[in-house]
Design a protein around this motif. Structure first.
Motif, PDB file in Angstrom:
ATOM      1  N   THR A 591       0.850  -1.182   0.000  1.00 36.25           N
ATOM      2  CA  THR A 591       0.000   0.000   0.000  1.00 36.25           C
ATOM      3  C   THR A 591       0.889   1.235   0.000  1.00 36.25           C
ATOM      4  O   THR A 591       2.088   1.167   0.256  1.00 36.25           O
ATOM      5  CB  THR A 591      -0.914   0.049   1.236  1.00 36.25           C
ATOM      6  N   THR A 606      -0.358  -2.061   6.030  1.00 39.11           N
ATOM      7  CA  THR A 606      -0.568  -2.756   4.771  1.00 39.11           C
ATOM      8  C   THR A 606      -1.940  -3.404   4.800  1.00 39.11           C
ATOM      9  O   THR A 606      -2.575  -3.512   5.845  1.00 39.11           O
ATOM     10  CB  THR A 606       0.494  -3.848   4.537  1.00 39.11           C
ATOM     11  N   ASP A 607      -2.380  -3.845   3.651  1.00 37.89           N
ATOM     12  CA  ASP A 607      -3.681  -4.508   3.583  1.00 37.89           C
ATOM     13  C   ASP A 607      -3.621  -5.926   4.128  1.00 37.89           C
ATOM     14  O   ASP A 607      -4.646  -6.532   4.389  1.00 37.89           O
ATOM     15  CB  ASP A 607      -4.175  -4.546   2.136  1.00 37.89           C
ATOM     16  N   TYR A 645      -1.065  -3.801  -5.537  1.00 37.20           N
ATOM     17  CA  TYR A 645      -0.845  -2.500  -4.893  1.00 37.20           C
ATOM     18  C   TYR A 645      -2.182  -1.805  -4.649  1.00 37.20           C
ATOM     19  O   TYR A 645      -3.029  -1.763  -5.545  1.00 37.20           O
ATOM     20  CB  TYR A 645       0.044  -1.632  -5.786  1.00 37.20           C
ATOM     21  N   GLU A 646      -2.371  -1.289  -3.421  1.00 37.77           N
ATOM     22  CA  GLU A 646      -3.547  -0.495  -3.066  1.00 37.77           C
ATOM     23  C   GLU A 646      -4.868  -1.181  -3.447  1.00 37.77           C
ATOM     24  O   GLU A 646      -5.736  -0.588  -4.073  1.00 37.77           O
ATOM     25  CB  GLU A 646      -3.469   0.891  -3.713  1.00 37.77           C
TER      26      GLU A 646
END
Length: 843
Positions: A591, A606-607, A645-646
């Motif tokens: 992230t 982070t996720d 990512y994200e």
């Protein structure tokens, strides 16, 4: 259904302000007053005793020491801690302080702490919701009920305002607060509740950005007539100047709010006898570029719900910044929906959360009805004649370039970097370019372990937080691990000697510490206690396996089709069998919270997801805390290029003339968009993060198996091409620093060329022919290392820093070192002939 014990408390902890509403046993609701007002700033201040002050008290104390002040702690919920003054304070403690103050006021109002509802943005995942719940627990709340903010707003309009929304129909909620814009589409279910169909928003757009645009505009007039006053307002030298700056921003904000009711508003200027005057036309001219982004994002969120604007049953505006009349007019004119606007738009989320958590008995279904004709756009009253003051009081027309130029996420008119730096006390600059000073040694050298006079074999050190870990080998089969505190240059511990075979090095990341070696048949990880240096556990991995670290877990991808998660002690927490097919590729999902942190920062933001692809092309997404598979789908071949990512997975063909597709990791890998660049010979070399909403696609453009170009894609804008390097620029890699980009191109045989580019992809500063490493979101530093040829002899090396926003070069000095070094945003450490040495280069 009424709440237990009669009373209930709803809290909307916002980015800029916190609002709480108390519902009495008779069903009536009223705002909870804090310092005599229904809206409390979500600000915190840490005093020198360690006490956390909140709200208006925090804002007042910020004038004494701005470094101890955080105006938007909710915006930092992805960070494990926030640096306030000289202390790292856990983010959860900052949020708990705000909630504790609300609890105190609630007890004063009703005699006890009632059952509580907390709201949260719809896009928050379990981790961020968990931080908020943990903060509530620390603040003394029994387990609160949690309600998404747009769901709370929808309940307010249906059950408090009695706005009819037929069951099965959907509405959009436009939540425009001081710090952020959140948008969601929610559906009124047949059971009476609401479901979020889609959500989005703009983290970088809120009422403060409009305030900043107004300050910049008025500042042009002030600087032209009384430059010394403007300098004091933007570069305060003492407490009086800081108070004047706060008053000026407060008065600008007050004028903005007044212009929602009148056509002209005064703006007093501290140190000047007469006031400036701002008109609604000027406000709207400055706000229009910013609000155009908000309208576009609203349309995107509606479309992602599978709806057209004319299929919505309503558009509800909440949040203090939605008072600006232009907001409703632009939404109406662009989307064709007449928005519902409130006189006190700060209250619906908090009050609606009570209706959502303690709903009334279900009512009979309401049949769909034909919506009434759209209302006419709002027309402001004819402005009165403007006051006639002296020439200074009539602001000059705003120069068009600064508020009409093409912008990035950091803001349109308000996103001027210089303004963000000058007003960082109120408009938080997440990517500051901090000055560097010549290297200053901290303490004395830490001698090598083992009691030998000669210099041992030194491996590349690693740093986690402010502790450096050095692995040395005085003999071929013996090694020591040493922990050094960078803040004091003191030895924390030396490990007992290890008997080793073929060392690869030491890894220290996010609380996990291990020594990596090869025993001739398999890789072996020896886990170490970071606090004591004691050996904890040893794991062996096959040659076809690989590992990654995320969210306090070491994730082990096994070629035989299994994935396992280990904690910091090396104990296996879970293992998931994905069906037996051989795994070929996999990594964790990063992230921006992680990518924008300082170098070697120990993070938890982070996720907490990992992905892997087997030899048959089946992609699986796993929760690293539990090992549960959250999504699985065949998307492409295993040897294609993947990057997570994200909350998005990007997949590019491993062929020339490729196409790149984005998939939603949170929605069953649903396809979001596909981008195909021009040119038949392009091939992807690597994908990486290049900004909060951008990725860099490094390319081989001439089929020679080397990277020689880069494209920057904005994935929040449907994969729009933001920039690509010219064909004559032989790009080898690129590194983000905030909204800036360091582009590295091939130079001569020994040196590469490093050039900073600003947010508009214009060169910033002069190129640097030195290897650079990003040390924080606004700076780079030369950090010598010798992975391929560890050195035994010292070598004179010069150290250079580079500012990301300005491209400024900092000469830090020359030192005689063994080129095995690591750095944080404050400290540099290297091996030398006499031991481990630490320098500071910032105060």
């Amino acid at each position: 259904m009424s709440s237990p014990n009669g009373y209930a408390l709803g809290i909307d902890l916002g980015t800029s302000h916190t609002v709480a509403v108390v519902r009495s046993p008779d069903g009536r609701s009223r705002p909870l007053l804090v310092d005599g007002a229904p809206v409390m700033p979500s600000s915190v201040f840490l005093d020198e005793t360690g006490a956390i002050h909140v709200g208006r008290d925090a804002q007042r104390l910020a004038q004494t020491d701005p470094a101890r002040f955080e105006p938007n702690p909710k915006h930092r919920i992805g960070d494990s801690s926030v640096l306030l003054g000289d202390r790292d304070v856990p983010t959860v403690d900052l949020l708990a302080a705000i909630l504790r103050n609300v609890a105190t006021k609630a007890v004063e109002a009703v005699g006890h702490l009632p059952p509580t509802v907390l709201t949260f943005p719809a896009k928050w995942g379990p981790q961020r919701r968990g931080v908020l719940e943990q903060a509530a627990a620390k603040a003394g709340y029994p387990a609160p009920r949690m309600v998404p903010e747009p769901v709370a707003a929808a309940h307010y309009f249906v059950e408090v305002m009695r706005q009819p929304i037929p069951q099965g129909e959907s509405v959009a909620v436009f939540d425009f607060g001081g710090g952020t814009l959140d948008i969601a589409v929610v559906r009124h279910e047949h059971g009476g509740g609401f479901t979020v169909l889609s959500d989005g928003g703009l983290e970088d757009l809120g009422g403060l950005d409009i305030d900043a645009a107004l300050v910049q505009y008025l500042g042009q007039t002030i600087a032209a007539h009384v430059p010394q006053v403007w300098q004091q307002l933007t570069q305060p030298a003492n407490g009086t100047d800081r108070r004047h700056r706060r008053l000026f921003w407060d008065d600008v904000r007050g004028a903005k709010e007044m212009l929602s009711r009148t056509a002209v508003a005064p703006v007093p200027v501290p140190g000047v006898e007469s006031a400036l005057h701002m008109t609604r036309e000027e406000l709207e001219r400055l706000a229009q570029p910013l609000l155009a982004r908000a309208v576009a994002e609203t349309e995107r969120v509606i479309t992602s719900a599978g709806l057209r604007p004319d299929q919505l049953a309503g558009l509800f505006l909440v949040g203090g910044a939605s008072r600006i009349p232009l907001v409703a007019r632009l939404l109406h004119s662009q989307l064709g929906i007449a928005p519902t606007v409130l006189e006190q738009p700060e209250l619906p989320v908090a009050e609606g959360s009570l209706a959502a958590a303690f709903p009334p008995e279900p009512e009979p279904e309401v049949a769909p009805v034909t919506p009434p004709p759209a209302a006419e756009p709002y027309t402001p009253p004819t402005p009165p004649e403007e006051p006639k003051d002296d020439a200074f009081l009539e602001p000059a027309a705003a120069p068009t370039p600064w508020y009409k130029r093409k912008t990035t996420w950091i803001g349109t008119a308000a996103g001027v970097v210089a303004l963000a730096l000058l007003t960082a006390w109120l408009v938080y600059d997440p990517y500051p370019e901090r000055e560097m000073s010549p290297l200053t040694q901290v303490g004395t050298d830490v001698t090598y372990p083992g009691g030998r006079a000669d210099v041992p074999y030194v491996y590349q050190p690693d740093v986690d937080g402010d502790i450096a870990y050095y692995l040395t080998s005085p003999e071929s089969d013996v090694a020591y691990l040493t922990a050094v505190d960078l803040t004091t240059a003191e030895r924390v511990w030396d490990s007992a000697p290890f008997t080793v075979e073929d060392l690869n090095g030491v890894v220290a990341e996010n609380g996990i510490l291990y020594i990596d070696e090869w025993d001739g048949e398999a890789y072996r990880y020896t886990f170490i206690d970071p606090d004591t240096g004691e050996r904890l556990n040893t794991l062996s991995f096959n040659t076809g396996d690989w590992t990654r670290i995320v969210n306090g877990r070491l994730v082990h991808f096994q070629a035989d089709g299994r994935v396992a998660g280990y904690d910091a002690t090396g104990q296996r927490q879970w293992q998931t069998d994905l069906g037996g097919a051989k795994l070929q590729n996999g990594a964790v999902v990063h992230t921006w919270d992680h990518e924008s942190k300082r170098r070697n920062h120990s993070f938890t933001g982070t996720d907490g997801y990992a992905w892997t692809v087997d030899e048959e092309g089946l992609l699986s997404v796993l929760d690293v805390d539990t090992g549960q598979v959250t999504a699985a789908k065949s998307l492409a071949a295993h040897d294609d290029h993947y990057f997570g990512y994200e909350g998005t997975l990007f997949v590019a063909d491993a062929e020339t003339g490729y196409s790149l597709t984005a998939y939603d990791l949170t929605d069953g890998l649903a396809s979001l968009w596909t981008f195909k660049p021009e040119g038949a010979t392009r091939e992807v070399s690597l994908m990486k993060a290049c900004g909060q909403t951008r990725i860099c696609v490094l390319e081989d453009r001439d089929e020679d198996d080397t990277t020689d170009g880069v494209m920057v894609l904005d994935f929040d804008d449907g994969g729009e091409l933001a920039w690509e390097s010219p064909t004559d620029m032989a790009v080898t890699t690129a590194w983000p620093a905030g909204e800036q980009l360091l582009v590295v191109t091939a130079g001569d045989e020994e040196n590469s060329v490093n050039q900073m580019y600003d947010s508009r992809f214009e060169p910033s500063g002069s190129p640097l022919t030195r290897g650079l490493s990003r040390i924080d979101s606004g700076s780079f530093l030369t950090v010598p290392s010798a992975w391929d040829d560890p050195k035994f002899a010292s070598d004179d090396r010069s150290f250079v820093g580079l500012g990301a926003q300005t491209g400024q070069r900092y000469e830090l000095g020359t030192e005689s070192i063994i080129p095995q070094c690591e750095a944080t945003d404050m400290y540099l450490t290297c091996a030398t002939d006499t031991g481990f040495r630490v320098w500071s280069y910032r105060t």
